[in-house]
Design a protein around this motif. Sequence first.
Motif, mmCIF file in Angstrom:
data_model
loop_
_atom_site.group_PDB
_atom_site.id
_atom_site.type_symbol
_atom_site.label_atom_id
_atom_site.label_comp_id
_atom_site.label_asym_id
_atom_site.label_seq_id
_atom_site.Cartn_x
_atom_site.Cartn_y
_atom_site.Cartn_z
ATOM 1 N N TYR A 1 0.905 -1.338 0.083
ATOM 2 C CA TYR A 1 0.114 0.055 0.015
ATOM 3 C C TYR A 1 0.917 1.139 -0.059
ATOM 4 O O TYR A 1 2.006 1.188 0.680
ATOM 5 C CB TYR A 1 -0.846 0.003 1.265
ATOM 6 N N ILE A 2 0.590 2.147 -0.800
ATOM 7 C CA ILE A 2 0.935 3.637 -0.521
ATOM 8 C C ILE A 2 0.182 4.533 0.112
ATOM 9 O O ILE A 2 -1.256 4.485 0.102
ATOM 10 C CB ILE A 2 1.482 4.134 -1.974
ATOM 11 N N VAL A 3 0.621 5.028 1.515
ATOM 12 C CA VAL A 3 -0.407 5.649 2.250
ATOM 13 C C VAL A 3 0.016 7.289 2.182
ATOM 14 O O VAL A 3 1.279 7.585 2.386
ATOM 15 C CB VAL A 3 -0.074 4.902 3.729
ATOM 16 N N ALA A 4 -0.800 8.083 2.192
ATOM 17 C CA ALA A 4 -0.831 9.473 2.465
ATOM 18 C C ALA A 4 -1.408 10.073 3.814
ATOM 19 O O ALA A 4 -2.599 9.827 4.046
ATOM 20 C CB ALA A 4 -1.251 10.250 0.863
ATOM 21 N N MET B 1 2.838 16.748 4.621
ATOM 22 C CA MET B 1 2.106 15.645 4.350
ATOM 23 C C MET B 1 3.455 14.438 4.154
ATOM 24 O O MET B 1 4.382 14.772 3.726
ATOM 25 C CB MET B 1 1.646 15.519 2.912
ATOM 26 N N GLN B 2 3.114 13.268 4.669
ATOM 27 C CA GLN B 2 3.802 11.953 4.813
ATOM 28 C C GLN B 2 3.419 11.040 3.601
ATOM 29 O O GLN B 2 2.235 10.681 3.696
ATOM 30 C CB GLN B 2 4.050 11.446 6.038
ATOM 31 N N ILE B 3 4.344 10.467 2.797
ATOM 32 C CA ILE B 3 3.899 9.351 1.802
ATOM 33 C C ILE B 3 4.739 8.257 2.503
ATOM 34 O O ILE B 3 5.962 8.271 2.440
ATOM 35 C CB ILE B 3 4.224 9.843 0.571
ATOM 36 N N VAL B 4 4.182 7.146 2.591
ATOM 37 C CA VAL B 4 5.027 5.855 3.023
ATOM 38 C C VAL B 4 4.421 4.776 2.364
ATOM 39 O O VAL B 4 2.975 4.620 2.001
ATOM 40 C CB VAL B 4 4.589 5.525 4.653
ATOM 41 N N LEU B 5 5.183 3.550 2.167
ATOM 42 C CA LEU B 5 4.772 2.341 1.674
ATOM 43 C C LEU B 5 4.617 1.438 2.718
ATOM 44 O O LEU B 5 5.613 1.297 3.645
ATOM 45 C CB LEU B 5 5.961 1.838 0.775
#
Length: 88
Positions: free
Chosen positions: A15-18, A52-56
């Motif tokens: 998943y890619i999460v914002a 904003m943070q973007i994580v896998l």
Amino acid sequence: MTVEKYLDTNIPVLYIVAKSFNEKGSIYYRLKNRLEIRSVPEVLELLRPDGMQIVLLDNKEMYEEYAPYKEVKELREFINLVGNTKLN
């Protein structure tokens, strides 16, 4: 954000999460193939606004700090939401 470890293995779900630092919860999109795994994080880093943070993630349930999660089923919609910072 490095994706190489995900390209070399057979992780069934990624998943890619914002997440906006100023809001509770996050949105996510389930990456569907290696092309998305390789390219989507790079595109989102270019569009990502400050705060904003973007994580896998390979397991959303292990990361409660991003909950509650809202699924976005279409990649185009996810990218638009991140670029426009309309996360909820």
